[in-house]
Design a protein around this motif. Structure first.
Motif, mmCIF file in Angstrom:
data_model
loop_
_atom_site.group_PDB
_atom_site.id
_atom_site.type_symbol
_atom_site.label_atom_id
_atom_site.label_comp_id
_atom_site.label_asym_id
_atom_site.label_seq_id
_atom_site.Cartn_x
_atom_site.Cartn_y
_atom_site.Cartn_z
ATOM 1 N N PHE A 227 -16.392 11.813 -12.041
ATOM 2 C CA PHE A 227 -17.492 12.602 -11.482
ATOM 3 C C PHE A 227 -18.315 11.646 -10.619
ATOM 4 N N VAL A 228 -18.068 11.661 -9.321
ATOM 5 C CA VAL A 228 -18.628 10.617 -8.456
ATOM 6 C C VAL A 228 -19.938 11.018 -7.781
ATOM 7 N N ASN A 229 -20.404 12.233 -8.049
ATOM 8 C CA ASN A 229 -21.718 12.656 -7.566
ATOM 9 C C ASN A 229 -22.529 13.245 -8.720
ATOM 10 N N CYS A 230 -22.559 12.512 -9.838
ATOM 11 C CA CYS A 230 -23.221 13.066 -11.023
ATOM 12 C C CYS A 230 -24.745 13.042 -10.910
ATOM 13 N N ALA A 231 -25.288 12.280 -9.974
ATOM 14 C CA ALA A 231 -26.714 12.233 -9.631
ATOM 15 C C ALA A 231 -27.567 11.387 -10.586
ATOM 16 N N TYR A 232 -27.261 11.386 -11.892
ATOM 17 C CA TYR A 232 -28.214 10.773 -12.826
ATOM 18 C C TYR A 232 -28.044 9.269 -13.020
ATOM 19 N N GLY A 233 -26.858 8.692 -12.663
ATOM 20 C CA GLY A 233 -26.696 7.259 -12.856
ATOM 21 C C GLY A 233 -25.238 6.842 -12.882
ATOM 22 N N TYR A 234 -25.022 5.538 -13.086
ATOM 23 C CA TYR A 234 -23.664 4.995 -13.220
ATOM 24 C C TYR A 234 -23.366 4.907 -14.706
ATOM 25 N N ASP A 235 -22.378 5.672 -15.156
ATOM 26 C CA ASP A 235 -22.177 5.857 -16.587
ATOM 27 C C ASP A 235 -20.686 5.772 -16.918
ATOM 28 N N ILE A 236 -20.315 4.777 -17.715
ATOM 29 C CA ILE A 236 -18.923 4.575 -18.129
ATOM 30 C C ILE A 236 -18.830 4.858 -19.628
ATOM 31 N N GLN A 237 -17.961 5.804 -19.992
ATOM 32 C CA GLN A 237 -17.811 6.187 -21.387
ATOM 33 C C GLN A 237 -16.346 6.064 -21.811
ATOM 34 N N CYS A 238 -16.130 5.719 -23.077
ATOM 35 C CA CYS A 238 -14.765 5.665 -23.605
ATOM 36 C C CYS A 238 -14.818 5.827 -25.124
ATOM 37 N N GLU A 239 -14.064 6.792 -25.619
ATOM 38 C CA GLU A 239 -13.963 7.024 -27.058
ATOM 39 C C GLU A 239 -12.489 7.081 -27.437
ATOM 40 N N VAL A 240 -12.095 6.296 -28.427
ATOM 41 C CA VAL A 240 -10.711 6.275 -28.903
ATOM 42 C C VAL A 240 -10.665 6.930 -30.279
ATOM 43 N N ALA A 266 -33.489 3.677 -20.044
ATOM 44 C CA ALA A 266 -33.004 3.673 -18.666
ATOM 45 C C ALA A 266 -31.481 3.678 -18.622
ATOM 46 N N ILE A 267 -30.920 4.307 -17.571
ATOM 47 C CA ILE A 267 -29.488 4.303 -17.303
ATOM 48 C C ILE A 267 -29.267 3.559 -15.993
ATOM 49 N N LEU A 268 -28.280 2.676 -15.977
ATOM 50 C CA LEU A 268 -27.993 1.918 -14.759
ATOM 51 C C LEU A 268 -27.559 2.842 -13.628
ATOM 52 N N THR A 269 -27.751 2.391 -12.401
ATOM 53 C CA THR A 269 -27.319 3.164 -11.229
ATOM 54 C C THR A 269 -26.344 2.394 -10.356
ATOM 55 N N ASP A 270 -26.098 1.126 -10.651
ATOM 56 C CA ASP A 270 -25.256 0.279 -9.804
ATOM 57 C C ASP A 270 -24.136 -0.327 -10.646
ATOM 58 N N TRP A 271 -22.884 -0.152 -10.188
ATOM 59 C CA TRP A 271 -21.740 -0.689 -10.936
ATOM 60 C C TRP A 271 -21.798 -2.204 -11.064
ATOM 61 N N LYS A 272 -22.374 -2.878 -10.088
ATOM 62 C CA LYS A 272 -22.430 -4.345 -10.135
ATOM 63 C C LYS A 272 -23.292 -4.805 -11.310
ATOM 64 N N ASP A 273 -24.345 -4.049 -11.621
ATOM 65 C CA ASP A 273 -25.194 -4.405 -12.752
ATOM 66 C C ASP A 273 -24.485 -4.140 -14.076
ATOM 67 N N ARG A 274 -23.702 -3.063 -14.127
ATOM 68 C CA ARG A 274 -23.030 -2.704 -15.386
ATOM 69 C C ARG A 274 -22.030 -3.783 -15.819
ATOM 70 N N PHE A 275 -21.323 -4.388 -14.878
ATOM 71 C CA PHE A 275 -20.261 -5.325 -15.240
ATOM 72 C C PHE A 275 -20.525 -6.746 -14.738
ATOM 73 N N ILE A 276 -21.777 -7.069 -14.468
ATOM 74 C CA ILE A 276 -22.091 -8.350 -13.841
ATOM 75 C C ILE A 276 -21.633 -9.541 -14.689
ATOM 76 N N ALA A 277 -21.806 -9.462 -16.004
ATOM 77 C CA ALA A 277 -21.421 -10.596 -16.857
ATOM 78 C C ALA A 277 -19.907 -10.780 -16.896
ATOM 79 N N SER A 278 -19.160 -9.689 -16.783
ATOM 80 C CA SER A 278 -17.702 -9.781 -16.866
ATOM 81 C C SER A 278 -17.124 -10.538 -15.675
ATOM 82 N N TYR A 279 -17.792 -10.474 -14.521
ATOM 83 C CA TYR A 279 -17.312 -11.226 -13.361
ATOM 84 C C TYR A 279 -17.373 -12.724 -13.626
#
Length: 336
Positions: A227-240, A266-279
Protein backbone atom coordinates in the motif's frame (compact mmCIF):
# COMPACT_ATOMS: atom_id res chain seq x y z
CA UNK A 1 44.16 -3.76 6.67
CA UNK A 2 42.28 -0.69 5.53
CA UNK A 3 40.07 -1.57 2.56
CA UNK A 4 40.28 1.05 -0.18
CA UNK A 5 36.78 1.47 -1.60
CA UNK A 6 35.55 3.10 -4.78
CA UNK A 7 31.94 4.31 -5.07
CA UNK A 8 30.16 4.24 -8.42
CA UNK A 9 27.09 6.45 -8.25
CA UNK A 10 27.15 9.41 -5.88
CA UNK A 11 23.44 10.15 -5.61
CA UNK A 12 21.57 10.02 -2.30
CA UNK A 13 22.38 6.44 -1.30
CA UNK A 14 25.95 6.56 -2.65
CA UNK A 15 26.64 9.78 -0.78
CA UNK A 16 25.18 8.32 2.42
CA UNK A 17 27.24 5.13 2.13
CA UNK A 18 30.40 7.18 1.51
CA UNK A 19 29.68 9.23 4.63
CA UNK A 20 29.04 6.04 6.60
CA UNK A 21 32.34 4.46 5.52
CA UNK A 22 34.50 7.52 6.11
CA UNK A 23 32.84 8.89 9.24
CA UNK A 24 31.10 6.05 11.09
CA UNK A 25 32.54 2.63 10.29
CA UNK A 26 36.03 1.20 10.70
CA UNK A 27 38.42 -0.68 8.47
CA UNK A 28 37.85 1.17 5.19
CA UNK A 29 38.11 4.51 3.46
CA UNK A 30 36.77 6.01 0.24
CA UNK A 31 39.60 6.46 -2.28
CA UNK A 32 37.67 6.73 -5.55
CA UNK A 33 34.41 8.18 -6.87
CA UNK A 34 32.59 8.08 -10.19
CA UNK A 35 29.25 9.36 -11.45
CA UNK A 36 27.82 10.29 -14.85
CA UNK A 37 27.18 13.65 -13.19
CA UNK A 38 30.77 14.66 -12.48
CA UNK A 39 29.63 17.58 -10.34
CA UNK A 40 27.92 15.11 -7.99
CA UNK A 41 31.11 13.10 -7.58
CA UNK A 42 33.13 16.27 -7.02
CA UNK A 43 30.65 17.41 -4.35
CA UNK A 44 31.01 14.12 -2.45
CA UNK A 45 34.78 14.43 -2.72
CA UNK A 46 34.67 17.95 -1.30
CA UNK A 47 32.26 17.15 1.53
CA UNK A 48 33.13 13.58 2.53
CA UNK A 49 36.25 12.17 0.84
CA UNK A 50 38.72 14.96 0.03
CA UNK A 51 41.55 12.52 -0.73
CA UNK A 52 39.49 10.46 -3.21
CA UNK A 53 40.18 10.44 -6.94
CA UNK A 54 37.26 11.14 -9.28
CA UNK A 55 37.21 8.80 -12.30
CA UNK A 56 35.51 9.47 -15.62
CA UNK A 57 33.86 6.03 -15.75
CA UNK A 58 32.93 3.23 -13.39
CA UNK A 59 35.07 0.84 -15.41
CA UNK A 60 38.14 3.03 -14.92
CA UNK A 61 37.49 3.14 -11.18
CA UNK A 62 37.19 -0.66 -10.99
CA UNK A 63 40.40 -1.14 -12.98
CA UNK A 64 42.43 1.17 -10.75
CA UNK A 65 45.14 -0.57 -8.72
CA UNK A 66 44.36 1.87 -5.91
CA UNK A 67 40.87 0.36 -5.42
CA UNK A 68 40.45 -2.86 -3.41
CA UNK A 69 36.64 -3.10 -3.39
CA UNK A 70 33.68 -1.45 -5.11
CA UNK A 71 30.32 -0.04 -4.07
CA UNK A 72 27.76 0.09 -6.90
CA UNK A 73 25.08 2.64 -6.02
CA UNK A 74 24.37 3.97 -9.50
CA UNK A 75 21.14 3.85 -11.51
CA UNK A 76 19.70 0.31 -11.44
CA UNK A 77 20.07 -0.30 -15.18
CA UNK A 78 23.87 0.10 -14.85
CA UNK A 79 24.37 -2.33 -11.98
CA UNK A 80 24.95 -5.40 -14.11
CA UNK A 81 27.82 -3.93 -16.14
CA UNK A 82 29.69 -2.70 -13.08
CA UNK A 83 29.23 -5.88 -11.05
CA UNK A 84 30.43 -7.97 -13.99
CA UNK A 85 33.48 -5.72 -14.32
CA UNK A 86 34.24 -6.02 -10.59
CA UNK A 87 34.06 -9.82 -10.72
CA UNK A 88 36.30 -9.90 -13.79
CA UNK A 89 38.79 -7.75 -11.86
CA UNK A 90 38.57 -10.08 -8.85
CA UNK A 91 37.39 -7.28 -6.54
CA UNK A 92 34.71 -7.61 -3.84
CA UNK A 93 31.61 -5.64 -4.81
CA UNK A 94 28.67 -4.35 -2.80
CA UNK A 95 25.69 -3.73 -5.10
CA UNK A 96 22.54 -1.95 -4.04
CA UNK A 97 19.36 -3.62 -5.22
CA UNK A 98 18.52 -4.56 -7.87
CA UNK A 99 21.49 -6.76 -8.71
CA UNK A 100 20.29 -6.45 -12.31
CA UNK A 101 17.07 -5.20 -13.87
CA UNK A 102 16.31 -8.59 -15.45
CA UNK A 103 16.61 -12.19 -14.28
CA UNK A 104 18.80 -12.86 -17.32
CA UNK A 105 21.19 -10.13 -16.24
CA UNK A 106 21.35 -11.50 -12.70
CA UNK A 107 22.08 -14.96 -14.11
CA UNK A 108 25.03 -13.58 -16.06
CA UNK A 109 26.44 -12.27 -12.79
CA UNK A 110 25.88 -15.62 -11.04
CA UNK A 111 27.52 -17.50 -13.91
CA UNK A 112 30.60 -15.26 -13.93
CA UNK A 113 31.00 -15.44 -10.16
CA UNK A 114 30.62 -19.23 -10.18
CA UNK A 115 33.23 -19.38 -12.93
CA UNK A 116 35.55 -17.21 -10.85
CA UNK A 117 35.16 -19.76 -8.04
CA UNK A 118 34.74 -17.43 -5.06
CA UNK A 119 32.03 -15.17 -3.71
CA UNK A 120 32.74 -11.52 -4.53
CA UNK A 121 29.27 -9.93 -4.50
CA UNK A 122 27.03 -8.75 -1.67
CA UNK A 123 23.58 -7.41 -2.58
CA UNK A 124 22.07 -4.56 -0.57
CA UNK A 125 19.15 -6.36 1.05
CA UNK A 126 19.63 -4.52 4.33
CA UNK A 127 16.62 -5.95 6.18
CA UNK A 128 18.60 -9.10 6.96
CA UNK A 129 20.73 -6.84 9.16
CA UNK A 130 17.82 -5.11 10.93
CA UNK A 131 17.78 -5.93 14.65
CA UNK A 132 14.04 -6.60 14.60
CA UNK A 133 14.22 -9.08 11.72
CA UNK A 134 17.27 -10.78 13.24
CA UNK A 135 15.38 -11.26 16.51
CA UNK A 136 12.29 -12.47 14.64
CA UNK A 137 14.34 -15.05 12.73
CA UNK A 138 15.83 -16.40 15.96
CA UNK A 139 12.31 -16.99 17.29
CA UNK A 140 11.02 -18.48 14.02
CA UNK A 141 13.98 -20.86 13.86
CA UNK A 142 13.69 -22.13 17.43
CA UNK A 143 10.47 -21.38 19.30
CA UNK A 144 7.16 -21.26 17.43
CA UNK A 145 7.29 -24.49 15.45
CA UNK A 146 7.15 -24.85 11.67
CA UNK A 147 5.86 -21.68 9.95
CA UNK A 148 2.38 -22.13 8.51
CA UNK A 149 1.45 -18.60 7.45
CA UNK A 150 3.05 -15.16 7.18
CA UNK A 151 1.09 -11.90 7.15
CA UNK A 152 3.15 -8.93 6.04
CA UNK A 153 2.58 -5.32 5.00
CA UNK A 154 4.70 -2.68 3.30
CA UNK A 155 3.07 0.76 3.53
CA UNK A 156 4.47 4.03 2.23
CA UNK A 157 2.83 7.39 2.95
CA UNK A 158 3.03 8.45 -0.71
CA UNK A 159 4.89 7.86 -3.97
CA UNK A 160 5.64 10.09 -6.98
CA UNK A 161 3.14 10.32 -9.83
CA UNK A 162 5.49 8.37 -12.14
CA UNK A 163 5.28 5.33 -9.81
CA UNK A 164 3.25 2.67 -11.67
CA UNK A 165 1.81 -0.76 -10.82
CA UNK A 166 4.86 -2.99 -11.60
CA UNK A 167 7.03 -0.79 -9.37
CA UNK A 168 5.08 -2.09 -6.38
CA UNK A 169 7.01 -5.31 -6.96
CA UNK A 170 10.39 -4.22 -8.35
CA UNK A 171 10.86 -1.14 -6.14
CA UNK A 172 8.81 -1.89 -3.03
CA UNK A 173 8.07 -5.55 -2.37
CA UNK A 174 11.53 -6.64 -3.52
CA UNK A 175 12.66 -6.33 0.11
CA UNK A 176 9.89 -8.63 1.37
CA UNK A 177 10.72 -11.08 -1.41
CA UNK A 178 14.26 -11.41 -0.09
CA UNK A 179 13.77 -11.10 3.65
CA UNK A 180 10.84 -13.52 3.91
CA UNK A 181 12.73 -16.17 1.95
CA UNK A 182 15.66 -15.69 4.35
CA UNK A 183 13.37 -15.60 7.38
CA UNK A 184 11.74 -18.93 6.48
CA UNK A 185 14.80 -20.58 4.90
CA UNK A 186 12.50 -21.55 2.03
CA UNK A 187 11.92 -20.86 -1.67
CA UNK A 188 8.79 -19.69 -3.47
CA UNK A 189 6.85 -21.88 -5.89
CA UNK A 190 3.97 -19.61 -6.97
CA UNK A 191 2.62 -16.08 -6.83
CA UNK A 192 -0.84 -14.54 -7.08
CA UNK A 193 -1.91 -10.89 -6.96
CA UNK A 194 -5.30 -9.67 -5.78
CA UNK A 195 -6.63 -6.12 -5.82
CA UNK A 196 -9.08 -4.56 -3.40
CA UNK A 197 -10.75 -1.32 -4.41
CA UNK A 198 -8.24 1.41 -5.28
CA UNK A 199 -7.32 4.00 -2.68
CA UNK A 200 -8.27 7.61 -3.36
CA UNK A 201 -4.63 8.66 -3.85
CA UNK A 202 -4.03 6.09 -6.59
CA UNK A 203 -4.13 7.01 -10.31
CA UNK A 204 -4.82 5.47 -13.71
CA UNK A 205 -1.42 3.75 -14.02
CA UNK A 206 -1.20 2.54 -10.42
CA UNK A 207 -3.42 -0.07 -8.81
CA UNK A 208 -2.97 0.56 -5.11
CA UNK A 209 -3.15 -1.24 -2.75
CA UNK A 210 -2.51 -4.80 -3.87
CA UNK A 211 -2.02 -8.11 -2.08
CA UNK A 212 0.62 -10.60 -3.24
CA UNK A 213 0.14 -14.21 -2.16
CA UNK A 214 3.24 -16.40 -2.24
CA UNK A 215 3.39 -20.15 -1.64
CA UNK A 216 6.67 -21.75 -0.58
CA UNK A 217 8.19 -25.14 -1.29
CA UNK A 218 7.55 -26.20 2.32
CA UNK A 219 3.89 -25.18 2.09
CA UNK A 220 3.92 -21.86 3.95
CA UNK A 221 1.36 -19.37 2.66
CA UNK A 222 2.42 -15.71 2.65
CA UNK A 223 0.27 -12.65 2.05
CA UNK A 224 1.96 -9.29 1.57
CA UNK A 225 -0.06 -6.09 1.47
CA UNK A 226 1.59 -3.39 -0.63
CA UNK A 227 0.00 0.00 0.00
CA UNK A 228 2.19 2.81 -1.30
CA UNK A 229 -0.20 5.71 -0.72
CA UNK A 230 -1.40 4.86 2.77
CA UNK A 231 -1.00 8.54 3.84
CA UNK A 232 -0.33 7.93 7.55
CA UNK A 233 3.35 6.88 7.52
CA UNK A 234 6.03 4.35 6.61
CA UNK A 235 4.94 1.12 8.23
CA UNK A 236 6.53 -2.34 7.91
CA UNK A 237 4.66 -5.25 9.49
CA UNK A 238 5.37 -8.99 9.64
CA UNK A 239 3.67 -11.75 11.61
CA UNK A 240 4.69 -15.41 11.40
CA UNK A 241 2.12 -18.02 12.46
CA UNK A 242 3.83 -21.23 13.54
CA UNK A 243 2.53 -24.62 14.64
CA UNK A 244 3.05 -23.71 18.30
CA UNK A 245 2.95 -19.92 18.46
CA UNK A 246 2.91 -16.56 16.70
CA UNK A 247 5.79 -14.09 16.37
CA UNK A 248 5.62 -10.46 15.25
CA UNK A 249 8.26 -8.07 13.99
CA UNK A 250 8.67 -5.36 16.66
CA UNK A 251 7.79 -1.80 15.76
CA UNK A 252 10.61 0.77 15.90
CA UNK A 253 11.13 2.18 19.37
CA UNK A 254 8.95 5.23 19.97
CA UNK A 255 7.91 7.21 23.02
CA UNK A 256 4.33 6.57 24.03
CA UNK A 257 2.51 9.72 25.10
CA UNK A 258 -0.71 10.59 26.86
CA UNK A 259 -1.41 14.00 25.40
CA UNK A 260 -4.50 16.01 24.51
CA UNK A 261 -6.84 13.30 25.83
CA UNK A 262 -5.16 10.72 23.56
CA UNK A 263 -2.74 7.84 23.98
CA UNK A 264 -0.33 7.98 21.05
CA UNK A 265 3.14 7.42 19.64
CA UNK A 266 4.83 8.72 16.51
CA UNK A 267 5.05 6.66 13.30
CA UNK A 268 8.02 7.09 10.98
CA UNK A 269 7.47 8.57 7.52
CA UNK A 270 10.86 7.91 5.88
CA UNK A 271 12.25 4.46 5.00
CA UNK A 272 15.80 5.68 5.59
CA UNK A 273 14.97 6.37 9.25
CA UNK A 274 13.30 2.98 9.72
CA UNK A 275 16.36 0.97 8.63
CA UNK A 276 19.19 3.44 9.25
CA UNK A 277 21.03 1.24 11.77
CA UNK A 278 20.90 -1.81 9.49
CA UNK A 279 22.91 0.03 6.82
CA UNK A 280 25.78 0.43 9.29
CA UNK A 281 25.78 -3.28 10.15
CA UNK A 282 25.41 -4.28 6.50
CA UNK A 283 28.37 -2.25 5.26
CA UNK A 284 30.57 -3.23 8.20
CA UNK A 285 29.90 -6.86 7.23
CA UNK A 286 30.95 -6.06 3.66
CA UNK A 287 34.15 -4.35 4.82
CA UNK A 288 35.08 -7.31 7.04
CA UNK A 289 34.66 -9.79 4.17
CA UNK A 290 36.31 -7.49 1.59
CA UNK A 291 39.41 -7.29 3.80
CA UNK A 292 39.72 -11.04 3.18
CA UNK A 293 39.09 -10.67 -0.56
CA UNK A 294 35.59 -12.12 -0.53
CA UNK A 295 31.94 -11.26 0.24
CA UNK A 296 29.26 -12.40 2.68
CA UNK A 297 25.60 -11.60 3.36
CA UNK A 298 22.98 -11.62 0.59
CA UNK A 299 24.58 -13.15 -2.48
CA UNK A 300 24.32 -12.92 -6.25
CA UNK A 301 22.15 -16.04 -6.04
CA UNK A 302 19.79 -14.21 -3.67
CA UNK A 303 19.66 -11.32 -6.14
CA UNK A 304 18.94 -13.75 -8.98
CA UNK A 305 16.15 -15.51 -7.06
CA UNK A 306 14.64 -12.14 -6.16
CA UNK A 307 14.64 -11.16 -9.85
CA UNK A 308 12.95 -14.42 -10.90
CA UNK A 309 10.34 -14.02 -8.16
CA UNK A 310 9.75 -10.37 -9.03
CA UNK A 311 9.15 -11.25 -12.68
CA UNK A 312 6.59 -13.87 -11.62
CA UNK A 313 4.83 -11.40 -9.32
CA UNK A 314 4.62 -8.80 -12.10
CA UNK A 315 3.18 -11.46 -14.42
CA UNK A 316 0.66 -12.30 -11.70
CA UNK A 317 -0.48 -8.66 -11.61
CA UNK A 318 -2.13 -9.27 -14.99
CA UNK A 319 -3.29 -12.85 -14.36
CA UNK A 320 -6.71 -12.06 -12.84
CA UNK A 321 -5.86 -13.76 -9.56
CA UNK A 322 -4.46 -16.94 -11.12
CA UNK A 323 -1.28 -18.45 -9.71
CA UNK A 324 1.91 -17.92 -11.68
CA UNK A 325 4.54 -20.64 -11.09
CA UNK A 326 8.01 -19.71 -9.82
CA UNK A 327 10.65 -22.11 -11.10
CA UNK A 328 14.23 -21.86 -9.89
CA UNK A 329 17.29 -23.50 -11.42
CA UNK A 330 19.54 -25.69 -9.28
CA UNK A 331 21.49 -23.62 -6.78
CA UNK A 332 25.24 -23.71 -7.53
CA UNK A 333 27.39 -25.19 -4.78
CA UNK A 334 29.14 -21.83 -4.35
CA UNK A 335 25.99 -20.51 -2.67
CA UNK A 336 25.08 -23.52 -0.54
Amino acid sequence: MTVRIGVIGTGAIGREHARRINQVLGGARIVALSDVNVASAEAVKAEIAPKATVYDTGEALIASPDVDAVLVTSWGATHEQYVLAAIAAGKPCFCEKPLATTAEGAKRIVDLEVGYGKRLVQVGFMRRYDAGYVALKQVVDSQIGAPIMVHAAHRNPAVPEQYVTPMAIHDTMIHEIDVLRWLLDDDYVSARVLYPRSAALSHAKLRDPQVVILETAKGTLIDVEIFVNCAYGYDIQCEVVGEEGVARLPDPMAIEMRLGARKQNAILTDWKDRFIASYDVELQDFIKAAAEGTASGPSSWDGYVAAITSDACVAAQDADGAAVPITLPTRPSLYK
